[in-house]
Design an enzyme around this catalytic site. Structure first.
Site, PDB file in Angstrom:
ATOM      1  N   LYS A   1       3.641 -15.181   1.137  1.00 56.53           N
ATOM      2  CA  LYS A   1       3.991 -16.005   0.173  1.00 56.53           C
ATOM      3  C   LYS A   1       5.447 -16.209   0.164  1.00 56.53           C
ATOM      4  O   LYS A   1       6.389 -15.757  -0.724  1.00 56.53           O
ATOM      5  CB  LYS A   1       3.617 -15.271  -1.073  1.00 56.53           C
ATOM      6  CG  LYS A   1       1.965 -15.419  -1.358  1.00 56.53           C
ATOM      7  CD  LYS A   1       1.505 -16.684  -1.754  1.00 56.53           C
ATOM      8  CE  LYS A   1       1.783 -17.066  -3.391  1.00 56.53           C
ATOM      9  NZ  LYS A   1       1.587 -18.198  -3.841  1.00 56.53           N
TER      10      LYS A   1
ATOM     11  N   ASP B   1      -6.112  -7.457   3.481  1.00 57.53           N
ATOM     12  CA  ASP B   1      -7.325  -6.661   2.911  1.00 57.53           C
ATOM     13  C   ASP B   1      -8.202  -7.755   2.216  1.00 57.53           C
ATOM     14  O   ASP B   1      -9.405  -8.038   2.387  1.00 57.53           O
ATOM     15  CB  ASP B   1      -6.925  -5.761   1.840  1.00 57.53           C
ATOM     16  CG  ASP B   1      -7.695  -4.916   1.130  1.00 57.53           C
ATOM     17  OD1 ASP B   1      -8.858  -4.554   1.847  1.00 57.53           O
ATOM     18  OD2 ASP B   1      -7.789  -4.858  -0.004  1.00 57.53           O
TER      19      ASP B   1
ATOM     20  N   TYR C   1       0.587  -1.169   0.232  1.00 56.28           N
ATOM     21  CA  TYR C   1      -0.059   0.104   0.095  1.00 56.28           C
ATOM     22  C   TYR C   1       0.900   1.312  -0.040  1.00 56.28           C
ATOM     23  O   TYR C   1       0.242   2.254  -0.588  1.00 56.28           O
ATOM     24  CB  TYR C   1      -1.086   0.078   1.254  1.00 56.28           C
ATOM     25  CG  TYR C   1      -2.235  -0.731   0.880  1.00 56.28           C
ATOM     26  CD1 TYR C   1      -2.071  -2.168   0.543  1.00 56.28           C
ATOM     27  CD2 TYR C   1      -3.446  -0.017   1.379  1.00 56.28           C
ATOM     28  CE1 TYR C   1      -3.378  -2.605   0.399  1.00 56.28           C
ATOM     29  CE2 TYR C   1      -4.813  -0.547   1.103  1.00 56.28           C
ATOM     30  CZ  TYR C   1      -4.676  -2.077   0.588  1.00 56.28           C
ATOM     31  OH  TYR C   1      -5.886  -2.887   0.488  1.00 56.28           O
TER      32      TYR C   1
ATOM     33  N   ASP D   1      -2.332 -17.921  -0.375  1.00 57.59           N
ATOM     34  CA  ASP D   1      -3.245 -18.526  -1.054  1.00 57.59           C
ATOM     35  C   ASP D   1      -4.009 -19.723  -0.439  1.00 57.59           C
ATOM     36  O   ASP D   1      -5.171 -19.940  -0.518  1.00 57.59           O
ATOM     37  CB  ASP D   1      -2.589 -18.931  -2.619  1.00 57.59           C
ATOM     38  CG  ASP D   1      -1.615 -19.868  -2.431  1.00 57.59           C
ATOM     39  OD1 ASP D   1      -0.910 -19.910  -1.475  1.00 57.59           O
ATOM     40  OD2 ASP D   1      -0.949 -20.299  -3.468  1.00 57.59           O
TER      41      ASP D   1
ATOM     42  N   ASP E   1     -11.945  -9.392   3.658  1.00 59.71           N
ATOM     43  CA  ASP E   1     -13.108  -9.436   3.011  1.00 59.71           C
ATOM     44  C   ASP E   1     -13.879 -11.026   2.917  1.00 59.71           C
ATOM     45  O   ASP E   1     -15.113 -11.290   3.035  1.00 59.71           O
ATOM     46  CB  ASP E   1     -13.081  -9.047   1.605  1.00 59.71           C
ATOM     47  CG  ASP E   1     -13.378  -7.639   1.435  1.00 59.71           C
ATOM     48  OD1 ASP E   1     -13.202  -6.998   2.432  1.00 59.71           O
ATOM     49  OD2 ASP E   1     -13.704  -6.904   0.420  1.00 59.71           O
TER      50      ASP E   1
HETATM   51  C1  IPM Z   1     -10.398  -1.919   3.761  1.00 60.82           C
HETATM   52  C2  IPM Z   1     -10.820  -1.135   2.584  1.00 60.82           C
HETATM   53  C3  IPM Z   1      -9.733  -0.234   1.920  1.00 60.82           C
HETATM   54  C4  IPM Z   1      -8.249  -0.882   1.969  1.00 60.82           C
HETATM   55  C5  IPM Z   1      -9.873   1.010   1.192  1.00 60.82           C
HETATM   56  C6  IPM Z   1     -11.284   1.556   1.160  1.00 60.82           C
HETATM   57  C7  IPM Z   1      -8.714   1.957   0.796  1.00 60.82           C
HETATM   58  O1  IPM Z   1     -10.948  -1.886   1.409  1.00 60.82           O
HETATM   59  O2  IPM Z   1     -10.186  -1.134   4.868  1.00 60.82           O
HETATM   60  O3  IPM Z   1     -10.144  -2.938   3.635  1.00 60.82           O
HETATM   61  O4  IPM Z   1      -7.840  -1.284   1.009  1.00 60.82           O
HETATM   62  O5  IPM Z   1      -7.393  -1.078   2.750  1.00 60.82           O
HETATM   63 MG    MG Z   2     -10.774  -4.029   2.163  1.00 58.89          MG
END
Ligand code: IPM
Ligand code: MG
Length: 369
Positions: free
Chosen positions: A193, A250, A142, A226, A254
């Protein structure tokens, strides 16, 4: 009387809607419990761009540096798609994480019993699930340099991002994960990885070294990220704490969020080093985004943001009992079948609105008080 300062940054899309509900919860705690916050409000993301022509003003950043905790809603929206990269709403959020050096991002994925049927996985795979993803948040792909879209001599463009981790950056997030695990079941799985990336090789070595020298009681395993993603959907209950880098964290968070039924359920805490008051620098935000498709319609699930405030009570304000009654009230509301649209399977049932869910949570708080 417990007290502390709180900077509230509702942001964009559904951010302001869910934050309005959180403010009602805060008001409830202030009127009914021995606790008072010094609250201030400001803009971040697209909302800040509209007003100040920057997604995070210097003034807001200075305030953020002074408070005990920040509560952030969400940033982003299609209106800002054409903006220069440096002005996009997301840059505001990333700048807060970087400037405050919030390196340890806790993303608990807990499946409430009432929702085990709502996951896209079979209920026996997710029921009782309680894992904590510790995502490194202030370095890695990032923020690594060099980065950018550049031109070759022949005019062809290429793009570059750098995955950078120093030993110290790995050490501190590893310690944070081990400390959290020590208060849970004592199990940590580190994901990288190492089979492809030097960063992964160093990550694995440093995490193992901290475990051996400082946390011998912790059971540490390593997994390629992975394979970790695969295991998360195959049998998530094998995990307790997962520690991983910024980009993998990240993606994996999710993925873990959906195990719990909806992305609208997951809170997060981003923690750094101690501030002048001896508290860890901290920002609390839901894992979900700004969801522009549903914003302004009263459809958003406020629970992730409300649970983020609960994490603030727990981690910053030392209000464990208040956090417990808030978590329990949320659980009770779900058990009573109150659901926003994201949690409804049968489309013939009318979903509860954002504020109705909060009404019910406040009703449960009253009963628990
Ligand atoms: C998260 C989001 C952020 C990230 C975005 C909105 C920049 O997806 O907090 O997971 O990628 O970290
Ligand atoms: Mg995210």
């Amino acid at each position: 009387m417990k007290t502390g300062s709180l900077l509230i940054l509702p942001g964009d899309g559904i951010g302001p809607e869910v934050m309005d509900e959180v403010c009602r919860i805060i008001d409830w705690f202030e009127s009914k419990r021995d606790i008072q916050f010094d609250k201030s409000f400001d803009l971040v993301g697209g909302a800040a761009f509209d007003q100040y022509k920057t997604p995070l003003s210097d003034d807001t950043l200075a305030k953020a540096n002074e408070v005990d905790a920040i509560l952030l809603g969400a940033v982003g929206g299609p209106k800002y798609d054409k903006l220069d990269f440096s002005l996009k709403p997301e840059r505001g959020l990333l700048k807060l994480r970087k400037e405050l050096d919030l390196y340890s991002n806790l993303r608990p994925a807990q499946c409430f019993d009432a929702l085990s049927e709502y996951s896209s996985l079979k209920s026996e795979i997710v029921s009782g699930l309680d894992i904590m993803i510790v995502r490194e948040l202030s370095s890695g792909s990032y923020f690594g340099e060099p980065r950018g879209i550049k031109n070759k001599e022949n005019g062809e463009r290429y793009a570059i991002n750098t995955t950078y981790y120093s030993e110290n950056e790995i050490r501190r997030v590893a310690r944070s994960a081990f400390e959290i695990a020590a208060k849970r079941t004592g199990k940590v799985c580190s994901m990288e990885k190492a089979n492809v990336m030097e960063v992964g090789v160093l990550w694995r070595e440093v995490v193992q070294d901290i475990r051996d020298k400082e946390f011998p009681q912790i059971e540490l395993t390593h997994m390629y990220a992975d394979a970790g993603a695969m295991q998360l959907v195959r049998w998530p209950k094998q995990f307790d704490v997962i520690v991983t880098d910024n980009l993998f964290g990240d993606l994996l968070s999710d993925c873990a969020a959906m195990l719990t039924g909806s992305l609208g359920m997951l809170p997060s805490a981003s923690l750094g080093n101690k501030n002048a008051n001896g508290k860890l620098k901290a920002m609390y935000e839901p894992v979900h985004g700004s969801a522009p498709d549903i914003s302004g319609k009263g459809l958003a699930n406020p629970i992730a943001c409300i649970l983020s405030f609960s994490m603030a009570l727990r981690y910053t304000f030392d209000c464990k009992r208040e956090a417990d009654i808030l978590d329990k009230s949320v659980e009770k509301v779900l058990r009573n079948g109150i659901r926003t649209a994201d949690l409804l399977q049968k489309k013939n049932k009318k979903p509860a609105s954002t504020s109705e869910v909060c009404d019910e949570i406040i009703r449960e708080l009253e009963l628990a008080n």
